[in-house]
Design a protein around this motif. Structure first.
Motif, PDB file in Angstrom:
ATOM      1  N   GLY A 147      28.330  96.100  29.060  1.00 33.92           N
ATOM      2  CA  GLY A 147      27.852  97.282  29.751  1.00 33.92           C
ATOM      3  C   GLY A 147      26.569  97.842  29.176  1.00 33.92           C
ATOM      4  N   ALA A 148      26.466  99.182  29.211  1.00 32.57           N
ATOM      5  CA  ALA A 148      25.238  99.848  28.787  1.00 32.57           C
ATOM      6  C   ALA A 148      24.932  99.588  27.317  1.00 32.57           C
ATOM      7  CB  ALA A 148      25.345 101.350  29.050  1.00 32.57           C
ATOM      8  N   ASN A 149      25.972  99.541  26.476  1.00 29.87           N
ATOM      9  CA  ASN A 149      25.738  99.281  25.051  1.00 29.87           C
ATOM     10  C   ASN A 149      25.162  97.883  24.837  1.00 29.87           C
ATOM     11  OD1 ASN A 149      26.677 101.797  24.177  1.00 29.87           O
ATOM     12  ND2 ASN A 149      28.796 101.096  24.148  1.00 29.87           N
ATOM     13  N   GLY A 150      25.702  96.907  25.563  1.00 31.08           N
ATOM     14  CA  GLY A 150      25.179  95.551  25.454  1.00 31.08           C
ATOM     15  C   GLY A 150      23.747  95.459  25.941  1.00 31.08           C
ATOM     16  N   PHE A 151      23.446  96.180  27.025  1.00 30.43           N
ATOM     17  CA  PHE A 151      22.076  96.190  27.541  1.00 30.43           C
ATOM     18  C   PHE A 151      21.120  96.782  26.505  1.00 30.43           C
ATOM     19  CE2 PHE A 151      18.596  98.353  29.727  1.00 30.43           C
ATOM     20  CZ  PHE A 151      18.099  97.336  30.522  1.00 30.43           C
ATOM     21  N   THR A 152      21.530  97.890  25.882  1.00 22.04           N
ATOM     22  CA  THR A 152      20.681  98.548  24.883  1.00 22.04           C
ATOM     23  C   THR A 152      20.404  97.623  23.704  1.00 22.04           C
ATOM     24  OG1 THR A 152      21.582 100.711  25.492  1.00 22.04           O
ATOM     25  CG2 THR A 152      20.506 100.533  23.344  1.00 22.04           C
ATOM     26  N   ILE A 153      21.451  97.002  23.188  1.00 22.86           N
ATOM     27  CA  ILE A 153      21.282  96.111  22.035  1.00 22.86           C
ATOM     28  C   ILE A 153      20.425  94.903  22.406  1.00 22.86           C
ATOM     29  CG2 ILE A 153      22.511  94.591  20.434  1.00 22.86           C
ATOM     30  CD1 ILE A 153      24.852  96.593  20.590  1.00 22.86           C
ATOM     31  N   GLY A 154      20.673  94.330  23.588  1.00 21.43           N
ATOM     32  CA  GLY A 154      19.896  93.169  24.016  1.00 21.43           C
ATOM     33  C   GLY A 154      18.419  93.488  24.168  1.00 21.43           C
ATOM     34  N   GLN A 155      18.129  94.631  24.796  1.00 18.94           N
ATOM     35  CA  GLN A 155      16.729  95.043  24.938  1.00 18.94           C
ATOM     36  C   GLN A 155      16.067  95.186  23.572  1.00 18.94           C
ATOM     37  OE1 GLN A 155      14.682  96.413  27.792  1.00 18.94           O
ATOM     38  NE2 GLN A 155      15.962  94.967  28.874  1.00 18.94           N
ATOM     39  N   GLY A 156      16.774  95.850  22.654  1.00 17.20           N
ATOM     40  CA  GLY A 156      16.203  96.068  21.332  1.00 17.20           C
ATOM     41  C   GLY A 156      15.968  94.774  20.577  1.00 17.20           C
ATOM     42  N   LEU A 157      16.934  93.863  20.632  1.00 14.50           N
ATOM     43  CA  LEU A 157      16.797  92.602  19.906  1.00 14.50           C
ATOM     44  C   LEU A 157      15.595  91.799  20.400  1.00 14.50           C
ATOM     45  CD1 LEU A 157      20.500  91.370  19.567  1.00 14.50           C
ATOM     46  CD2 LEU A 157      18.970  92.091  17.720  1.00 14.50           C
ATOM     47  N   PHE A 158      15.470  91.664  21.727  1.00 11.34           N
ATOM     48  CA  PHE A 158      14.380  90.829  22.233  1.00 11.34           C
ATOM     49  C   PHE A 158      13.020  91.474  21.988  1.00 11.34           C
ATOM     50  CE2 PHE A 158      11.341  89.657  25.527  1.00 11.34           C
ATOM     51  CZ  PHE A 158      11.229  88.296  25.256  1.00 11.34           C
ATOM     52  N   MET A 159      12.888  92.764  22.330  1.00 17.87           N
ATOM     53  CA  MET A 159      11.596  93.409  22.128  1.00 17.87           C
ATOM     54  C   MET A 159      11.247  93.477  20.643  1.00 17.87           C
ATOM     55  SD  MET A 159      10.560  93.793  25.128  1.00 17.87           S
ATOM     56  CE  MET A 159       9.019  94.611  24.705  1.00 17.87           C
ATOM     57  N   GLY A 160      12.265  93.618  19.785  1.00 19.18           N
ATOM     58  CA  GLY A 160      12.012  93.598  18.349  1.00 19.18           C
ATOM     59  C   GLY A 160      11.546  92.232  17.879  1.00 19.18           C
ATOM     60  N   ASP A 161      12.172  91.173  18.390  1.00 13.83           N
ATOM     61  CA  ASP A 161      11.760  89.817  18.029  1.00 13.83           C
ATOM     62  C   ASP A 161      10.315  89.566  18.460  1.00 13.83           C
ATOM     63  OD1 ASP A 161      12.214  87.137  17.087  1.00 13.83           O
ATOM     64  OD2 ASP A 161      12.339  86.519  19.178  1.00 13.83           O
ATOM     65  N   PHE A 162       9.994  90.019  19.666  1.00  6.39           N
ATOM     66  CA  PHE A 162       8.623  89.890  20.166  1.00  6.39           C
ATOM     67  C   PHE A 162       7.650  90.653  19.266  1.00  6.39           C
ATOM     68  CE2 PHE A 162       5.468  92.273  22.719  1.00  6.39           C
ATOM     69  CZ  PHE A 162       4.618  91.232  23.054  1.00  6.39           C
ATOM     70  N   LEU A 163       7.997  91.883  18.905  1.00  8.50           N
ATOM     71  CA  LEU A 163       7.123  92.689  18.054  1.00  8.50           C
ATOM     72  C   LEU A 163       7.017  92.085  16.657  1.00  8.50           C
ATOM     73  CD1 LEU A 163       5.416  95.258  17.912  1.00  8.50           C
ATOM     74  CD2 LEU A 163       7.474  96.515  17.248  1.00  8.50           C
ATOM     75  N   GLY A 164       8.120  91.502  16.167  1.00  7.22           N
ATOM     76  CA  GLY A 164       8.098  90.880  14.847  1.00  7.22           C
ATOM     77  C   GLY A 164       7.139  89.711  14.777  1.00  7.22           C
TER      78      GLY A 164
END
Length: 752
Positions: A147-164
Motif C-alpha cells: 500500500g501507501a507505505n510500500g509506495f513511499t519506501i519504493g519511491q525513496g529507495l529508487f530516487m535515493g539510488d539515482f541521487l547516490g
C-alpha cells in the motif's frame, strides 16, 4: 426540427473564473501545487543556509577545480532538499490521519538515505551498481503490495539510488553525514508545509468541494443552454456528457470526505448533506440529459426556448427562477398537443427541474461551522479517495490482473517484473546513446509506471512524457539563455515552473514533464554543464526510457485495457442489478421501502471506474487497437444503462403499486431481467462466452399496456418504461461483449 433564436447563453458574472475553478474540484490541484512550491521553496532556503554556514562536501580552496566542485556540492545539497519536498507533496495526501502522514514523511528521507547509500557505495563498481539500480527499480513495483507505505519506501529507495549515483562524482561514503543533514532539512521543510498548509485545509474539504459542485452545476447549465441554441452540435453534446461525468465525480468526492469531515453546514448531518448533494446532482444531470434528448426529437422551437430558462436561472443560482421557469414549461406542455417521446421527455424534464429547484435552495444557502466538531456519526461512503481524487481504474485494473491469463499474479508482482525488464532495456539502450546520461532513460521508464494502471494508460503516459520533454527542451533552452548564471532568478524560474507543472499535471502529464525538463536545464546551468546538445540528449534518453516501458507493458505480462474494461463493466452491471432488483420489488409491494440511494451511489462509483478505464479510447490522444479497450458503442450502452437506472430511482420512489396478476407479471419480467443481467455479468468474465442474454422489454411493455393508466405519464408507467430502456441498453452491451441476444419468443437453436 427548429432552431431557436440564440440568446445570451451565460448571464452569470465571472463565468470564465467559474469554469476555471470548476475544473479543480475542492481546489485540490491548486493546494497540491502550492504545497509543492512552498515545500521546495522552504527546502531550498534552508539548504542554502546550510550550504553557506556548514559548507558540506566542499574541498579546500587550493584544490584543483575547487570552485567548480564546491559550486556543484552546494547545488546538489539544494537538489537533495528539493527532492524531499517535491516527493512529500505526493506522499502526504495518501494517508488518512495526521499521524500517518507525518510518519510517512519521516520514512521518506530514511528510505532516500538508504537508496543513497546503495547508489553512492556501488557507484565506483560500474556493472554492479547498474544491477543494483535495476533491482531497486523493480522493488518499487513489488513494494506496492504494502500500500501507501510500500509506495513511499519504493519511491525513496529508487530516487535515493539515482541521487547516490549522481553524488558519486563529488564524494564517497565518507560524505553520508553531510547528505543526511541535507535530507533532514528537506524533511523538516516538508513536514512544516504539510502541518501548516495541508492539514488545516483538509478540515474544510467538504466546504470547498461543495463550492466546486455548485460551480460545476453552473458550467453544466451554461453548456446545456449552448446545446439548446445549437442542437446539431455533436461537440457540445460530448462536452455536456463529459461535464455531467465531472459533476458526478464531485458529488462522489463530497461523499468520500463526509465520513471524516470535522466541519459540516450548521445543523446538518453527514447523511443529510449526502442526500442533498445526491438529489441535486441526480436532478440536474437528468434535466440536462433530457434537454439533450430534446435536440434529437421533434420539439417545437417555443418549447426549446422555454427549456433554456431553467438553466439560465441555475447559472444565476436563482432557485426561485428555476422553479418558475419549470412551471412555465409545464403550463405549455399542458396546453399543447405534443405527444409521444417528446411529451415524455418534456414531462420528465419539468419534474427534474422542479426537484433541483427545491434542493438547490437549501444547498446553496447552507453556512458551514467555523470550528471543528468531533466526528461521531457513522457514514459509509461509496468510494475512498486516493491522494484526494477518485481511484480511477486502479481497483478494476488490480482485479483484472488477478483474474487474467496469469491467474494468482498479484498486481505488484506484475508491476515489479515489468519495471525490472523495462529498467534493463533502458540501461542497455540508454548506455548506447550516452554512457554518462543513461540514467535519464531509467528515470523516464520509472515515471512511466507511476500513476498508470494498465497497458493503454502506460502507453499514453509514455507518449505524454516524450511530448512534454520536447516542449521542455525548447522552453528550457530559451530560459537557460535568459537566466544564465543568476541563481536567485533561476530559483524563481524553478518555483514558477514547478507550480505550473504540478497544477496542470492532472490535465496532461506533458505539462509536468515539460516543467521537469526546464528545471533540469536550470540545474545544469548552475552546475556550469549546460548546452543545447545536453537537452537534446535528454530528449533522446527520454524516448529510450519511455519506449522501454511501453514495449514492456505490451509484451511482458500485458494487462490489456480491453480486459480491464470488461471487469469494470461487470462491476457496473452488478451494481445495476442491486438497484434494479429492489426497484422491481417496490413496484409490487408498498411495504417494501428499502432506500435505493446507497445502491445508486455504488452504481455511480462503478460507472466512474468504467469511465476511467475507457478514457484511453475516448480521449483526444487515443490508443488504438486492443490496448485502447473497446469501441465507442460499448461506452454509449453503459452510459445509457447508468442514466436509465437513475431515471428508475426517481420514478419508482413514489408510485402506485401493481398488485394481483399484474404484480405477478412484474415479478416474472423482473426475474428474466435479473437473470439476463447475471448472464451478462458472467459473460463479461469469460474470454469467449457462449452465454445468452434474454430480452425482457416486451414483458414490461405488455404489463404497461394492460394497466388502467396506460398512455399516461404516471410514475409506474415511467418506471416500466425505464426498465424497458435498461433492458435495451444492456442488450446492446451484451452484443458488444460477445453474448447472443434473444427475444423471449426466439426459438432455441437445436444444435446448442
Amino acid at each position: 426540427m427548429h432552431t431557436p433564436t440564440p440568446r445570451p447563453a451565460r448571464l452569470a458574472t465571472g463565468e470564465w473564473l467559474d469554469r476555471f475553478l470548476a475544473s479543480d474540484p475542492g481546489l485540490t490541484r491548486l493546494r497540491t501545487a502550492t504545497q509543492a512550491v512552498i515545500s521546495v521553496g522552504l527546502a531550498l532556503l534552508a539548504e542554502w543556509i546550510y550550504v553557506q554556514t556548514a559548507h558540506p562536501l566542499t574541498v579546500p580552496a587550493p584544490t584543483p577545480g575547487a570552485e567548480t566542485i564546491n559550486r556543484a556540492a552546494g547545488v546538489m545539497m539544494l537538489m537533495a532538499g528539493a527532492m524531499v519536498g517535491m516527493i512529500s507533496t505526493f506522499i502526504g495526501p495518501m494517508y488518512a490521519t495526521a499521524r500517518q502522514g507525518i510518519g510517512a514523511l519521516l520514512v521518506l528521507p530514511a528510505s532516500l538515505f538508504a537508496g543513497i547509500v546503495i547508489g553512492l557505495g556501488l557507484a565506483p563498481y560500474g556493472t554492479i551498481g547498474l544491477i543494483a539500480m535495476v533491482l531497486v527499480l523493480g522493488s518499487t513495483g513489488f513494494l506496492r503490495r504494502f500500500g501507501a507505505n510500500g509506495f513511499t519506501i519504493g519511491q525513496g529507495l529508487f530516487m535515493g539510488d539515482f541521487l547516490g549515483m549522481f553524488l558519486g562524482r563529488l564524494t564517497d561514503l565518507s560524505g553520508l553525514g553531510w547528505i543526511a543533514g541535507a535530507l533532514a532539512i528537506g524533511a523538516a521543510a516538508a513536514i512544516f508545509s504539510y502541518v501548516t498548509l495541508f492539514l488545516p485545509s483538509r478540515a474544510t474539504a467538504v466546504q470547498r468541494l461543495r463550492r466546486s459542485f455548485l460551480r460545476r452545476a453552473d458550467v453544466v447549465a451554461a453548456t446545456t443552454v449552448d446545446l439548446l441554441d445549437h442542437p446539431g452540435s455533436e461537440a457540445l453534446r460530448k462536452q455536456q456528457v463529459n461535464q455531467l461525468i465531472r459533476l458526478n465525480e464531485t458529488a462522489l468526492m463530497i461523499d468520500a470526505q463526509l465520513a471524516e469531515s470535522p466541519r459540516l453546514p450548521v445543523g446538518t448531518t453527514a447523511r443529510e448533506l449526502h442526500r442533498l448533494v445526491f438529489t441535486a446532482e441526480l436532478s440536474l444531470a437528468n434535466a440536462a440529459r433530457f434537454a439533450r434528448a430534446m435536440t434529437r426529437l421533434d420539439v417545437p422551437a417555443e418549447a426549446l426556448a422555454l427549456a433554456r430558462d431553467p438553466f439560465l436561472a441555475i447559472a444565476r443560482r436563482d432557485a426561485a427562477g428555476v422553479e418558475k421557469a419549470g412551471e412555465r414549461l409545464a403550463e405549455w406542455i399542458h396546453a399543447s398537443s405534443i405527444e409521444g417521446d417528446a411529451r415524455v421527455v418534456l414531462h420528465r424534464f419539468v419534474t427534474s427541474v422542479s426537484d433541483f429547484a427545491r434542493v438547490i435552495h437549501v444547498l446553496k444557502n447552507q453556512r458551514f461551522e467555523h470550528s471543528a466538531r468531533p466526528v461521531t456519526e457513522e457514514f459509509l461512503p461509496a468510494v475512498t479517495l486516493a491522494g484526494g481524487w477518485l481511484p480511477g481504474s486502479s481497483k478494476v485494473s488490480a482485479t483484472a490482473s488477478e483474474e487474467g491469463s496469469h491467474r494468482g499474479l498479484h498486481p505488484s508482482v506484475r508491476l515489479g517484473i515489468q519495471m525490472t525488464v523495462a529498467g534493463v532495456v533502458a540501461i542497455l539502450v540508454g548506455a548506447i546513446v550516452s554512457q554518462e546520461r543513461f540514467y535519464w532513460a531509467v528515470i523516464a521508464a520509472f515515471v512511466t509506471f507511476m500513476g498508470a494502471n494498465n497497458a493503454a494508460e502506460h502507453v499514453r503516459k509514455g507518449v505524454f512524457r516524450v511530448i512534454g520533454t520536447v516542449i521542455g527542451v525548447v522552453l528550457g533552452a530559451v530560459l537557460a539563455h535568459l537566466v544564465g548564471q543568476r541563481p536567485y532568478v533561476a530559483i524563481a524560474v524553478i518555483l514558477v515552473t514547478l507550480f505550473v507543472g504540478m497544477y496542470m499535471m492532472r490535465i496532461s502529464y506533458a505539462f509536468f514533464t515539460a516543467a521537469l525538463t526546464i528545471l533540469i536545464a536550470q540545474l545544469y546551468v548552475q552546475l556550469d554543464e549546460y548546452s543545447e546538445q545536453l537537452l537534446g540528449l535528454r530528449l533522446f534518453e527520454t524516448v529510450v526510457g519511455a519506449g522501454a516501458a511501453v514495449l514492456t507493458v505490451i509484451f511482458v505480462l500485458p494487462l490489456r485495457t480491453g480486459r480491464v474494461v470488461r471487469v469494470a463493466t461487470r462491476e457496473v452491471v452488478e451494481a445495476l442489478s442491486k438497484l434494479v432488483g429492489p426497484a422491481i420489488l417496490r413496484i409490487r409491494d408498498s411495504a417494501y421501502e428499502v432506500p435505493l440511494g446507497a445502491a445508486a451511489r455504488d452504481l455511480d462509483a462503478s460507472f466512474q471506474a468504467l469511465a476511467a478505464a475507457t478514457e484511453p479510447k475516448r480521449a483526444m490522444l487515443r490508443v488504438p487497437g486492443s490496448l485502447g479497450g473497446v469501441e465507442q458503442q460499448w461506452w454509449y450502452a453503459a452510459n445509457a444503462a447508468h442514466s436509465y437506472a437513475r431515471d428508475l430511482l426517481v420514478d419508482s420512489a413514489h408510485l402506485e403499486v401493481i398488485d394481483g396478476s399484474g404484480g405477478d407479471d412484474v415479478g416474472e419480467a423482473g426475474q428474466v431481467l435479473i437473470a439476463s443481467m447475471n448472464e451478462l455479468r458472467r459473460g463479461l468474465g469469460e474470454h469467449a462466452t457462449k452465454r445468452i442474454y434474454t430480452r425482457s422489454a416486451s414483458l414490461f411493455e405488455h404489463i404497461a399496456t394492460d394497466l388502467d393508466d396506460a398512455g399516461r405519464l404516471t410514475p409506474r408507467q415511467l418506471t416500466l418504461r425505464d426498465l424497458q430502456l435498461i433492458d435495451g441498453s444492456l442488450a446492446v452491451l451484451a452484443t458488444a461483449a460477445g453474448l447472443e441476444v434473444r427475444a423471449l419468443d426466439t426459438p432455441a437453436d437445436p444444435a446448442v
